[in-house]
Design an enzyme around this catalytic site. Structure first.
Site, PDB file in Angstrom:
ATOM      1  N   GLU A  83      19.393  18.903  -6.874  1.00  0.00           N
ATOM      2  CA  GLU A  83      20.049  18.830  -8.182  1.00  0.00           C
ATOM      3  C   GLU A  83      20.234  20.230  -8.762  1.00  0.00           C
ATOM      4  O   GLU A  83      19.269  20.986  -8.859  1.00  0.00           O
ATOM      5  CB  GLU A  83      19.213  17.958  -9.141  1.00  0.00           C
ATOM      6  CG  GLU A  83      19.186  16.509  -8.704  1.00  0.00           C
ATOM      7  CD  GLU A  83      18.514  15.584  -9.709  1.00  0.00           C
ATOM      8  OE1 GLU A  83      17.976  16.069 -10.723  1.00  0.00           O
ATOM      9  OE2 GLU A  83      18.541  14.360  -9.488  1.00  0.00           O
ATOM     10  N   HIS A 133      21.873  12.702 -13.502  1.00  0.00           N
ATOM     11  CA  HIS A 133      20.470  12.502 -13.870  1.00  0.00           C
ATOM     12  C   HIS A 133      20.318  12.427 -15.393  1.00  0.00           C
ATOM     13  O   HIS A 133      19.461  13.094 -15.987  1.00  0.00           O
ATOM     14  CB  HIS A 133      19.582  13.608 -13.302  1.00  0.00           C
ATOM     15  CG  HIS A 133      18.173  13.155 -13.050  1.00  0.00           C
ATOM     16  ND1 HIS A 133      17.387  13.658 -12.052  1.00  0.00           N
ATOM     17  CD2 HIS A 133      17.399  12.224 -13.682  1.00  0.00           C
ATOM     18  CE1 HIS A 133      16.205  13.083 -12.060  1.00  0.00           C
ATOM     19  NE2 HIS A 133      16.183  12.200 -13.048  1.00  0.00           N
TER      20      HIS A 133
END
Length: 346
Positions: free
Chosen positions: A280, A299
């Site tokens: 990420e 997210h």
């Protein structure tokens, strides 16, 4: 780099806060009353950019001589944890602690505290939203209409009522998902060997493979551990129904992303909704982006107003409790080595 600039600097080059002892937040400003609560206890919040490197975070921690660290984004390795000899407590702005070196913190006698349950409702709502979008084909229908098509005559959708949602993990978030799903008329099954009791309206599956084979939606709500890394791999994806969907609002590495790409490409499963990824932010050339049967969000499952406020204020309370000398909330401690040591000295 800093969201709140220190006003004083000592002759040695170490920055000191004019307002109070320093607490570093790895990300953007804290929501709700968290920063004000810190200040009321003589603590000053400072911020670094989201997803700063461990080297940058460590440099700031050393310069500020931080006593507390609130972790939002970025990797918190031993270099960061050891950067300030004054650091006494780390609080996670959320529940997942896979980006924090728990063992290093324990070796230095520093508790890592989670904001348990603070964002449960927000993440649950996100999981249900992804489930509905997948079941109702919202993304492909949106693309079709915007592309000049009108598939009304040929389209036959799915019912939410009666659909089976299988939950892998039944902690605070899983329980919220079950409640919302039941309100929509869905049947709920759960695989969680660590949960002793389930509500009467929820069915237990004692084998993960059985849950995978019978669910229309498989929604992941377990922590990332050595046991759950790549829990959903190629073999397990093959056990799902070709008409089924996978939803992951937990941690990216629970899913073998390469296997998922193949399963989506080959029609092994119908689609996936992902709010977390192994890396990420994910790489811009990820093979996931070439697939039409995937919904991706950055997210943000816990980023609703209520969840953000609760996570920030809970994290601040954890910091305040330790730095005021009241000790950590042991049920929220994430590093087992620290927890075990604390239990033997009580």
């Amino acid at each position: 780099m800093l969201g709140s600039q220190p006003e004083n600097q000592t002759s040695t080059g170490t920055m000191q806060s004019a307002h109070g002892r320093a607490v570093l937040v790895t990300g953007s400003a804290l929501a709700g009353k968290a920063a004000a609560n810190l200040e009321a206890h003589g603590l000053q919040a400072y911020y670094c950019k989201p997803y700063a490197t461990p080297e940058d975070i460590a440099k700031l921690a050393a310069e500020l001589q931080i006593e507390g660290l609130i972790v939002r984004q970025g990797q918190i390795d031993e270099t960061v944890i050891a950067a300030s000899p004054r650091l006494k407590v780390i609080a996670k702005h959320g529940t997942g602690v896979n980006n924090i070196d728990l063992d290093a913190a324990a070796r230095l006698g520093i508790p890592v505290l989670r904001a348990l349950g603070a964002n449960a409702r927000s993440v649950a709502e996100h999981a249900i939203a992804l489930s509905i979008a997948l079941l109702k084909d919202l993304v492909p229908l949106d693309r079709a209409v915007k592309g000049g098509e009108w598939p009304k005559a040929s389209y036959v959708g799915r019912d939410l009522a009666g659909a089976v949602i299988g939950l892998v993990g039944f902690g605070a978030i899983g329980q919220e998902v079950a409640s919302l799903a039941r309100a929509l008329g869905m049947s709920v099954t759960v695989f969680d060997p660590y949960t002793a009791e389930l509500p009467e309206e929820v069915q237990r599956e004692t084998e993960l493979d059985a849950l995978l084979a019978t669910s229309d939606i498989v929604s992941l709500h377990c922590p990332l551990t050595k046991e759950t890394r790549h829990l959903i791999n190629g073999e397990r994806l093959a056990r799902m129904k070709p008409s089924a969907f996978l939803v992951n609002t937990a941690r990216g590495e629970i899913v073998d992303e390469a296997a998922l790409v193949e399963a989506l490409r080959n029609g092994t499963i119908a689609g996936a909704g992902l709010d977390s990824f192994a890396e990420e932010p994910p790489p811009k050339d990820s093979p996931l982006w070439s697939l039409p049967n995937i919904i991706a969000t950055p997210h943000t499952g816990g980023a609703a107003i209520g969840g953000m406020r609760a996570m920030a204020e809970t994290s601040a309370r954890h910091i305040i409790s330790v730095l005021d000398g009241n000790g950590p909330d042991l049920k929220s401690v994430a590093n087992p080595a620290f927890q075990a040591a604390a239990s033997t000295t009580r």
